[in-house]
Design a protein around this motif. Structure first.
Motif, PDB file in Angstrom:
ATOM      1  N   GLU A  14       0.843  -1.195   0.000  1.00  0.00           N
ATOM      2  CA  GLU A  14       0.000   0.000   0.000  1.00  0.00           C
ATOM      3  C   GLU A  14       0.878   1.243   0.000  1.00  0.00           C
ATOM      4  N   LEU A  15       0.282   2.354  -0.469  1.00  0.00           N
ATOM      5  CA  LEU A  15       0.968   3.636  -0.393  1.00  0.00           C
ATOM      6  C   LEU A  15       0.612   4.274   0.927  1.00  0.00           C
ATOM      7  N   LYS A  16       1.619   4.810   1.619  1.00  0.00           N
ATOM      8  CA  LYS A  16       1.278   5.544   2.822  1.00  0.00           C
ATOM      9  C   LYS A  16       2.224   6.708   3.047  1.00  0.00           C
ATOM     10  N   LYS A  17       1.699   7.726   3.738  1.00  0.00           N
ATOM     11  CA  LYS A  17       2.518   8.894   4.028  1.00  0.00           C
ATOM     12  C   LYS A  17       3.209   8.701   5.365  1.00  0.00           C
ATOM     13  N   ILE A  18       4.502   8.958   5.368  1.00  0.00           N
ATOM     14  CA  ILE A  18       5.244   8.849   6.625  1.00  0.00           C
ATOM     15  C   ILE A  18       6.073  10.108   6.851  1.00  0.00           C
ATOM     16  N   ASP A  19       6.435  10.306   8.087  1.00  0.00           N
ATOM     17  CA  ASP A  19       7.278  11.415   8.491  1.00  0.00           C
ATOM     18  C   ASP A  19       8.690  10.843   8.684  1.00  0.00           C
ATOM     19  N   HIS A  20       9.437  10.760   7.610  1.00  0.00           N
ATOM     20  CA  HIS A  20      10.777  10.203   7.693  1.00  0.00           C
ATOM     21  C   HIS A  20      11.736  11.238   8.264  1.00  0.00           C
ATOM     22  N   TYR A  21      12.721  10.800   9.032  1.00  0.00           N
ATOM     23  CA  TYR A  21      13.692  11.784   9.495  1.00  0.00           C
ATOM     24  C   TYR A  21      15.125  11.397   9.194  1.00  0.00           C
ATOM     25  N   TYR A  26      23.387  16.135  16.405  1.00  0.00           N
ATOM     26  CA  TYR A  26      22.191  16.482  17.179  1.00  0.00           C
ATOM     27  C   TYR A  26      21.116  17.130  16.322  1.00  0.00           C
ATOM     28  N   ASN A  27      21.295  17.102  15.017  1.00  0.00           N
ATOM     29  CA  ASN A  27      20.323  17.752  14.133  1.00  0.00           C
ATOM     30  C   ASN A  27      19.450  16.719  13.436  1.00  0.00           C
ATOM     31  N   ILE A  28      18.176  17.049  13.333  1.00  0.00           N
ATOM     32  CA  ILE A  28      17.223  16.144  12.696  1.00  0.00           C
ATOM     33  C   ILE A  28      16.375  16.945  11.711  1.00  0.00           C
ATOM     34  N   VAL A  29      16.153  16.389  10.519  1.00  0.00           N
ATOM     35  CA  VAL A  29      15.248  17.003   9.552  1.00  0.00           C
ATOM     36  C   VAL A  29      14.137  16.000   9.249  1.00  0.00           C
ATOM     37  N   PHE A  30      12.896  16.440   9.412  1.00  0.00           N
ATOM     38  CA  PHE A  30      11.749  15.589   9.105  1.00  0.00           C
ATOM     39  C   PHE A  30      11.264  15.872   7.687  1.00  0.00           C
ATOM     40  N   VAL A  33       7.036  12.034   3.272  1.00  0.00           N
ATOM     41  CA  VAL A  33       7.143  11.317   2.006  1.00  0.00           C
ATOM     42  C   VAL A  33       6.059  10.248   1.890  1.00  0.00           C
ATOM     43  N   GLU A  34       5.663   9.987   0.629  1.00  0.00           N
ATOM     44  CA  GLU A  34       4.725   8.899   0.378  1.00  0.00           C
ATOM     45  C   GLU A  34       5.537   7.693  -0.076  1.00  0.00           C
ATOM     46  N   VAL A  35       5.367   6.580   0.618  1.00  0.00           N
ATOM     47  CA  VAL A  35       6.178   5.399   0.320  1.00  0.00           C
ATOM     48  C   VAL A  35       5.290   4.181   0.083  1.00  0.00           C
ATOM     49  N   GLU A  36       5.887   3.206  -0.570  1.00  0.00           N
ATOM     50  CA  GLU A  36       5.225   1.916  -0.689  1.00  0.00           C
ATOM     51  C   GLU A  36       5.567   1.115   0.563  1.00  0.00           C
ATOM     52  N   SER A  37       4.569   0.507   1.133  1.00  0.00           N
ATOM     53  CA  SER A  37       4.779  -0.194   2.391  1.00  0.00           C
ATOM     54  C   SER A  37       4.053  -1.534   2.377  1.00  0.00           C
ATOM     55  N   CYS A  38       4.645  -2.527   2.994  1.00  0.00           N
ATOM     56  CA  CYS A  38       4.032  -3.852   3.078  1.00  0.00           C
ATOM     57  C   CYS A  38       3.035  -3.867   4.234  1.00  0.00           C
ATOM     58  N   LYS A  39       1.795  -4.233   3.912  1.00  0.00           N
ATOM     59  CA  LYS A  39       0.745  -4.269   4.935  1.00  0.00           C
ATOM     60  C   LYS A  39       1.005  -5.355   5.966  1.00  0.00           C
ATOM     61  N   LYS A  40       1.691  -6.391   5.543  1.00  0.00           N
ATOM     62  CA  LYS A  40       1.871  -7.551   6.420  1.00  0.00           C
ATOM     63  C   LYS A  40       3.014  -7.339   7.420  1.00  0.00           C
ATOM     64  N   CYS A  41       4.210  -6.995   6.912  1.00  0.00           N
ATOM     65  CA  CYS A  41       5.356  -6.898   7.824  1.00  0.00           C
ATOM     66  C   CYS A  41       5.767  -5.456   8.122  1.00  0.00           C
ATOM     67  N   GLY A  42       5.189  -4.501   7.383  1.00  0.00           N
ATOM     68  CA  GLY A  42       5.469  -3.103   7.678  1.00  0.00           C
ATOM     69  C   GLY A  42       6.720  -2.536   7.017  1.00  0.00           C
ATOM     70  N   GLU A  43       7.400  -3.359   6.213  1.00  0.00           N
ATOM     71  CA  GLU A  43       8.601  -2.887   5.525  1.00  0.00           C
ATOM     72  C   GLU A  43       8.250  -1.703   4.618  1.00  0.00           C
ATOM     73  N   ILE A  44       9.167  -0.740   4.578  1.00  0.00           N
ATOM     74  CA  ILE A  44       8.953   0.482   3.800  1.00  0.00           C
ATOM     75  C   ILE A  44       9.954   0.535   2.659  1.00  0.00           C
ATOM     76  N   TYR A  45       9.479   0.949   1.482  1.00  0.00           N
ATOM     77  CA  TYR A  45      10.356   1.026   0.315  1.00  0.00           C
ATOM     78  C   TYR A  45      10.443   2.455  -0.202  1.00  0.00           C
ATOM     79  N   PHE A  46      11.646   2.997  -0.165  1.00  0.00           N
ATOM     80  CA  PHE A  46      11.858   4.337  -0.702  1.00  0.00           C
ATOM     81  C   PHE A  46      12.223   4.245  -2.176  1.00  0.00           C
ATOM     82  N   THR A  47      11.868   5.278  -2.930  1.00  0.00           N
ATOM     83  CA  THR A  47      12.278   5.341  -4.332  1.00  0.00           C
ATOM     84  C   THR A  47      13.729   5.844  -4.378  1.00  0.00           C
TER      85      THR A  47
END
Ligand SMILES: [Zn+2]
Length: 80
Positions: A14-21, A26-30, A33-47
């Motif tokens: 499925e496609l889902k929106k996530i807040d990747h960081y 000590y610096n973080i940027v959020f 992004v919309e990513v493809e994600s596995c509904k079963k195991c939750g693995e996320i695939y970036f382009t």
């Protein structure tokens, strides 16, 4: 779209929106992004484009070129 998950083999992608960081020292940027994600195991695939963007952001953090980043929070360190 992926046909199946490379980790568990599920075809429920499925496609889902996530807040990747991206974190550097000590610096973080959020980044939203919309990513493809596995509904079963939750693995996320970036382009490849997203991975390139994350590398660019990490490089900007390294060089302190943060003028086009919006400040959204503070970082704290608690010494014990
Ligand atoms: Zn999976």
């Amino acid at each position: 779209m992926l046909s199946k998950c490379a980790i568990c083999g599920s075809e429920q992608i499925e496609l889902k929106k996530i807040d990747h960081y991206i974190k550097r020292d000590y610096n973080i940027v959020f980044v939203d992004v919309e990513v493809e994600s596995c509904k079963k195991c939750g693995e996320i695939y970036f382009t490849p484009e997203q991975i390139k963007l994350f590398e660019d952001i990490s490089e900007k953090l390294k060089q302190n070129k943060t003028n086009d980043f919006r400040v959204v929070g503070k970082s704290f360190k608690f010494n014990i």
